[in-house]
Design an enzyme around this catalytic site. Structure first.
Site, PDB file in Angstrom:
ATOM      1  N   HIS A 194      -1.339  -0.885  -3.788  1.00 19.58           N
ATOM      2  CA  HIS A 194      -2.472  -1.257  -4.638  1.00 19.58           C
ATOM      3  C   HIS A 194      -3.741  -0.513  -4.200  1.00 19.58           C
ATOM      4  O   HIS A 194      -4.497  -0.023  -5.042  1.00 19.58           O
ATOM      5  CB  HIS A 194      -2.700  -2.770  -4.581  1.00 19.58           C
ATOM      6  CG  HIS A 194      -3.944  -3.217  -5.266  1.00 19.58           C
ATOM      7  ND1 HIS A 194      -4.089  -3.182  -6.637  1.00 19.58           N
ATOM      8  CD2 HIS A 194      -5.112  -3.703  -4.768  1.00 19.58           C
ATOM      9  CE1 HIS A 194      -5.287  -3.632  -6.947  1.00 19.58           C
ATOM     10  NE2 HIS A 194      -5.938  -3.947  -5.840  1.00 19.58           N
TER      11      HIS A 194
ATOM     12  N   GLN B 115      -4.004   2.391  -2.641  1.00 22.51           N
ATOM     13  CA  GLN B 115      -3.893   3.803  -3.009  1.00 22.51           C
ATOM     14  C   GLN B 115      -4.105   3.979  -4.513  1.00 22.51           C
ATOM     15  O   GLN B 115      -4.789   4.911  -4.956  1.00 22.51           O
ATOM     16  CB  GLN B 115      -2.531   4.359  -2.597  1.00 22.51           C
ATOM     17  CG  GLN B 115      -2.323   4.443  -1.110  1.00 22.51           C
ATOM     18  CD  GLN B 115      -3.227   5.482  -0.468  1.00 22.51           C
ATOM     19  OE1 GLN B 115      -3.564   6.508  -1.051  1.00 22.51           O
ATOM     20  NE2 GLN B 115      -3.639   5.215   0.746  1.00 22.51           N
ATOM     21  N   ASP B 116      -3.533   3.078  -5.298  1.00 26.83           N
ATOM     22  CA  ASP B 116      -3.689   3.115  -6.746  1.00 26.83           C
ATOM     23  C   ASP B 116      -5.156   2.935  -7.123  1.00 26.83           C
ATOM     24  O   ASP B 116      -5.681   3.630  -7.999  1.00 26.83           O
ATOM     25  CB  ASP B 116      -2.830   2.023  -7.376  1.00 26.83           C
ATOM     26  CG  ASP B 116      -2.820   2.085  -8.881  1.00 26.83           C
ATOM     27  OD1 ASP B 116      -2.625   3.190  -9.433  1.00 26.83           O
ATOM     28  OD2 ASP B 116      -2.988   1.021  -9.521  1.00 26.83           O
ATOM     29  N   HIS B 117      -5.814   2.014  -6.452  1.00 23.72           N
ATOM     30  CA  HIS B 117      -7.226   1.743  -6.695  1.00 23.72           C
ATOM     31  C   HIS B 117      -8.065   2.995  -6.412  1.00 23.72           C
ATOM     32  O   HIS B 117      -8.941   3.363  -7.201  1.00 23.72           O
ATOM     33  CB  HIS B 117      -7.661   0.581  -5.799  1.00 23.72           C
ATOM     34  CG  HIS B 117      -8.824  -0.202  -6.298  1.00 23.72           C
ATOM     35  ND1 HIS B 117      -8.949  -0.634  -7.596  1.00 23.72           N
ATOM     36  CD2 HIS B 117      -9.922  -0.648  -5.644  1.00 23.72           C
ATOM     37  CE1 HIS B 117     -10.073  -1.301  -7.723  1.00 23.72           C
ATOM     38  NE2 HIS B 117     -10.687  -1.313  -6.555  1.00 23.72           N
TER      39      HIS B 117
END
Length: 107
Positions: free
Chosen positions: A78, A80-82
């Protein structure tokens, strides 16, 4: 890496990415209102936050490259995605600010 240290790094990624995205949105709003100086300042602040997020990410990558393993969690994914979404958003924010500048000049 200890679990609490890893958690702090991941939360740092999320926090700095979130701050950067919020600042990017503030920059777009400032440009929408014709305040391009404030928009530029907000983008600079957003960039500082992204640098902090990158430092956290680089620390994780360096540790992994040196052979130190850690558990990959949904929270880390999450984070890294953010970060990636924030970087994409900031690129778009810069373009939107440029569009607002052009529109402001033509009025």
């Amino acid at each position: 890496m200890e679990e609490t240290e890893g958690f702090e790094v991941v939360m740092g990624l999320i926090m700095h990415s979130g701050n950067a995205k919020s600042l990017g949105m503030e920059a777009v709003q400032a440009a929408k209102n014709g305040d391009f100086k404030a928009a530029g300042q907000k983008l600079e602040e957003a960039n500082e936050e992204i640098v902090q997020a990158h430092h956290a990410q680089t620390g994780l990558l360096t540790q992994e490259a040196s052979g130190e393993t850690f558990k990959v969690t949904l929270l880390m994914i999450h984070a890294q995605d953010h970060l990636m979404n924030t970087i994409t958003f900031l690129d778009l924010a810069k373009e939107l600010i440029d569009v607002h500048k052009i529109l402001n000049q033509s009025e």
